[in-house]
Design a protein around this motif. Structure first.
Motif, PDB file in Angstrom:
ATOM      1  N   UNK A   1       4.092  10.360   2.035  1.00  0.00           N
ATOM      2  CA  UNK A   1       3.987   8.812   2.601  1.00  0.00           C
ATOM      3  C   UNK A   1       4.102   7.949   1.284  1.00  0.00           C
ATOM      4  N   UNK A   2       3.779   8.092   0.149  1.00  0.00           N
ATOM      5  CA  UNK A   2       3.664   7.346  -0.904  1.00  0.00           C
ATOM      6  C   UNK A   2       5.102   6.968  -1.042  1.00  0.00           C
ATOM      7  N   UNK A   3       6.041   8.081  -1.199  1.00  0.00           N
ATOM      8  CA  UNK A   3       7.356   7.820  -1.480  1.00  0.00           C
ATOM      9  C   UNK A   3       8.058   7.002  -0.265  1.00  0.00           C
ATOM     10  N   UNK A   4       7.592   7.035   1.015  1.00  0.00           N
ATOM     11  CA  UNK A   4       8.165   6.273   2.069  1.00  0.00           C
ATOM     12  C   UNK A   4       7.785   5.084   1.825  1.00  0.00           C
ATOM     13  N   UNK A   5       6.384   4.636   1.610  1.00  0.00           N
ATOM     14  CA  UNK A   5       5.876   3.321   1.319  1.00  0.00           C
ATOM     15  C   UNK A   5       6.489   2.789   0.214  1.00  0.00           C
TER      16      UNK A   5
ATOM     17  N   UNK B   1      12.813  -9.936   2.574  1.00  0.00           N
ATOM     18  CA  UNK B   1      11.210 -10.633   2.389  1.00  0.00           C
ATOM     19  C   UNK B   1      10.251  -9.455   2.994  1.00  0.00           C
ATOM     20  N   UNK B   2       9.210  -9.587   2.157  1.00  0.00           N
ATOM     21  CA  UNK B   2       8.171  -8.497   2.411  1.00  0.00           C
ATOM     22  C   UNK B   2       6.899  -9.427   2.648  1.00  0.00           C
ATOM     23  N   UNK B   3       6.433  -9.551   4.074  1.00  0.00           N
ATOM     24  CA  UNK B   3       5.254 -10.305   4.532  1.00  0.00           C
ATOM     25  C   UNK B   3       3.989  -9.545   4.383  1.00  0.00           C
ATOM     26  N   UNK B   4       2.877 -10.271   4.277  1.00  0.00           N
ATOM     27  CA  UNK B   4       1.623  -9.563   4.685  1.00  0.00           C
ATOM     28  C   UNK B   4       1.451  -8.377   5.544  1.00  0.00           C
ATOM     29  N   UNK B   5       1.962  -8.667   6.795  1.00  0.00           N
ATOM     30  CA  UNK B   5       2.337  -7.786   7.974  1.00  0.00           C
ATOM     31  C   UNK B   5       2.662  -6.562   7.451  1.00  0.00           C
ATOM     32  N   UNK B   6       3.723  -6.675   6.407  1.00  0.00           N
ATOM     33  CA  UNK B   6       4.314  -5.268   6.117  1.00  0.00           C
ATOM     34  C   UNK B   6       3.486  -4.426   4.934  1.00  0.00           C
ATOM     35  N   UNK B   7       2.827  -5.389   4.178  1.00  0.00           N
ATOM     36  CA  UNK B   7       1.694  -4.787   3.106  1.00  0.00           C
ATOM     37  C   UNK B   7       0.480  -4.117   3.894  1.00  0.00           C
ATOM     38  N   UNK B   8       0.101  -4.648   5.015  1.00  0.00           N
ATOM     39  CA  UNK B   8      -1.033  -4.044   5.663  1.00  0.00           C
ATOM     40  C   UNK B   8      -0.419  -3.046   6.515  1.00  0.00           C
ATOM     41  N   UNK B   9       0.628  -3.093   7.080  1.00  0.00           N
ATOM     42  CA  UNK B   9       1.305  -1.844   7.783  1.00  0.00           C
ATOM     43  C   UNK B   9       1.311  -0.800   6.564  1.00  0.00           C
ATOM     44  N   UNK B  10       1.772  -0.932   5.408  1.00  0.00           N
ATOM     45  CA  UNK B  10       1.732   0.195   4.546  1.00  0.00           C
ATOM     46  C   UNK B  10       0.365   0.737   3.908  1.00  0.00           C
ATOM     47  N   UNK B  11      -0.483  -0.377   3.658  1.00  0.00           N
ATOM     48  CA  UNK B  11      -2.061   0.060   3.492  1.00  0.00           C
ATOM     49  C   UNK B  11      -2.434   0.788   4.442  1.00  0.00           C
ATOM     50  N   UNK B  12      -2.402   0.463   5.807  1.00  0.00           N
ATOM     51  CA  UNK B  12      -2.851   1.193   6.917  1.00  0.00           C
ATOM     52  C   UNK B  12      -2.333   2.699   6.769  1.00  0.00           C
ATOM     53  N   UNK B  13      -0.919   2.641   6.672  1.00  0.00           N
ATOM     54  CA  UNK B  13      -0.369   3.967   6.655  1.00  0.00           C
ATOM     55  C   UNK B  13      -0.851   4.870   5.542  1.00  0.00           C
ATOM     56  N   UNK B  14      -0.992   4.352   4.362  1.00  0.00           N
ATOM     57  CA  UNK B  14      -1.639   5.108   3.097  1.00  0.00           C
ATOM     58  C   UNK B  14      -2.913   5.647   3.398  1.00  0.00           C
ATOM     59  N   UNK B  15      -3.804   4.669   4.203  1.00  0.00           N
ATOM     60  CA  UNK B  15      -5.311   5.135   4.158  1.00  0.00           C
ATOM     61  C   UNK B  15      -5.249   6.146   5.420  1.00  0.00           C
ATOM     62  N   UNK B  16      -4.414   5.871   6.381  1.00  0.00           N
ATOM     63  CA  UNK B  16      -4.598   7.048   7.522  1.00  0.00           C
ATOM     64  C   UNK B  16      -4.060   8.505   6.925  1.00  0.00           C
TER      65      UNK B  16
ATOM     66  N   UNK C   1       0.732   8.022   9.659  1.00  0.00           N
ATOM     67  CA  UNK C   1       1.249   7.394   8.473  1.00  0.00           C
ATOM     68  C   UNK C   1       2.833   6.948   8.738  1.00  0.00           C
ATOM     69  N   UNK C   2       3.528   8.027   8.907  1.00  0.00           N
ATOM     70  CA  UNK C   2       4.932   7.487   9.214  1.00  0.00           C
ATOM     71  C   UNK C   2       5.409   6.648  10.209  1.00  0.00           C
ATOM     72  N   UNK C   3       4.474   6.854  11.397  1.00  0.00           N
ATOM     73  CA  UNK C   3       4.712   5.677  12.448  1.00  0.00           C
ATOM     74  C   UNK C   3       4.168   4.245  11.977  1.00  0.00           C
ATOM     75  N   UNK C   4       3.084   4.090  11.199  1.00  0.00           N
ATOM     76  CA  UNK C   4       2.746   2.789  10.819  1.00  0.00           C
ATOM     77  C   UNK C   4       3.594   2.229   9.576  1.00  0.00           C
ATOM     78  N   UNK C   5       4.024   3.232   8.813  1.00  0.00           N
ATOM     79  CA  UNK C   5       5.008   2.722   7.714  1.00  0.00           C
ATOM     80  C   UNK C   5       6.216   2.152   8.352  1.00  0.00           C
ATOM     81  N   UNK C   6       6.658   2.760   9.286  1.00  0.00           N
ATOM     82  CA  UNK C   6       8.049   2.314  10.177  1.00  0.00           C
ATOM     83  C   UNK C   6       7.486   1.030  10.827  1.00  0.00           C
ATOM     84  N   UNK C   7       6.625   0.720  11.029  1.00  0.00           N
ATOM     85  CA  UNK C   7       6.365  -0.821  11.520  1.00  0.00           C
ATOM     86  C   UNK C   7       6.648  -2.010  10.542  1.00  0.00           C
TER      87      UNK C   7
END
Length: 167
Positions: free
Chosen positions: A74-78, A88-103, A154-160
Motif C-alpha cells: 500500500x505504501x508503494x501504491x500510495x 494536480x493533487x487535491x485534498x480529496x486525493x490526499x485524504x483518499x491516500x491517508x484513509x487507504x494507509x490507515x485502513x 486500502x487498494x480500493x481507497x487509493x484507487x479513488x
C-alpha cells in the motif's frame, strides 16, 4: 511572484498522502513485529519441552511477518500516486491516500496482535496436545484475513485518488 512555478492542486494535500503511506507501513510493521515477537516467545518456550515441533510451530511467525508486506504494498501504491508536478493533487486525493494507509495499517496491527496471541498460546498448547494444530492454523488464517481485508480496502481507497475532479 515572477519565476515561481505554478502548482495546480492543493499544496498541503501531498502531506496527507505521504502520511497515509507512512501509516500503512508503520502500523503494519508494528503488527508484524508484535505477532513475530509474541508467537516467537511461545515457540521458544515450547521448544524446551518438544524440540521436534519447533519447525512445525514456526507458522505463526511466518504469518505475522507477511503483515509488513501488506503495508509495503500500500505504501508503494500510495507513493507512486503522489506526483503533483505531473498531475494536480487535491485534498480529496490526499485524504483518499491517508484513509487507504490507515485502513491497511491498522488492520495489519490488529491482525498482528491476534496472530501473536493465538500463536503464543497455540504453539504451547500444540506441544501438549498435537490434535490442536489444525484448529490453531484455522484461527491464524482468520486472523490473517483481517489484514487482507485492510489491504483490499486500502487498494480500493487509493484507487479513488485522482477522481475528485474531471481534469
Amino acid at each position: 511572484m515572477a519565476g515561481a512555478t505554478t502548482f495546480s492542486g492543493d499544496e498541503t494535500a501531498p502531506f496527507f498522502g505521504f502520511l497515509g503511506a507512512a501509516a500503512a507501513l508503520v502500523f503494519s510493521c508494528m503488527g508484524a513485529a508484535y505477532g513475530t515477537a509474541k508467537s516467537g516467545v511461545g515457540v521458544a518456550s515450547m521448544g524446551v519441552m518438544r524440540p521436534e515441533l519447533v519447525m512445525k510451530s514456526i507458522v505463526p511467525v511466518v504469518m505475522a511477518g507477511v503483515l509488513g508486506i501488506y503495508g509495503l504494498i500500500i505504501a508503494v501504491i500510495i507513493s507512486t500516486g503522489i506526483n503533483p508536478k505531473a498531475k494536480p493533487y487535491y485534498l480529496f486525493d490526499g485524504y483518499a491516500h491517508l484513509s487507504s494507509g490507515l485502513a491497511c495499517g491498522l488492520a495489519g496491527l490488529a491482525a498482528g496482535m491476534a496472530i501473536g496471541i493465538v500463536g503464543d498460546a497455540g504453539v504451547r498448547a500444540n506441544a501438549q496436545q498435537p490434535k490442536l494444530f489444525v484448529g490453531m492454523i484455522l484461527i491464524l488464517i482468520f486472523a490473517e484475513a483481517l489484514a487482507l481485508y485492510g489491504l483490499i480496502v486500502g487498494i480500493i481507497l487509493s484507487s479513488r485518488a485522482g477522481q475528485s475532479r474531471a481534469d
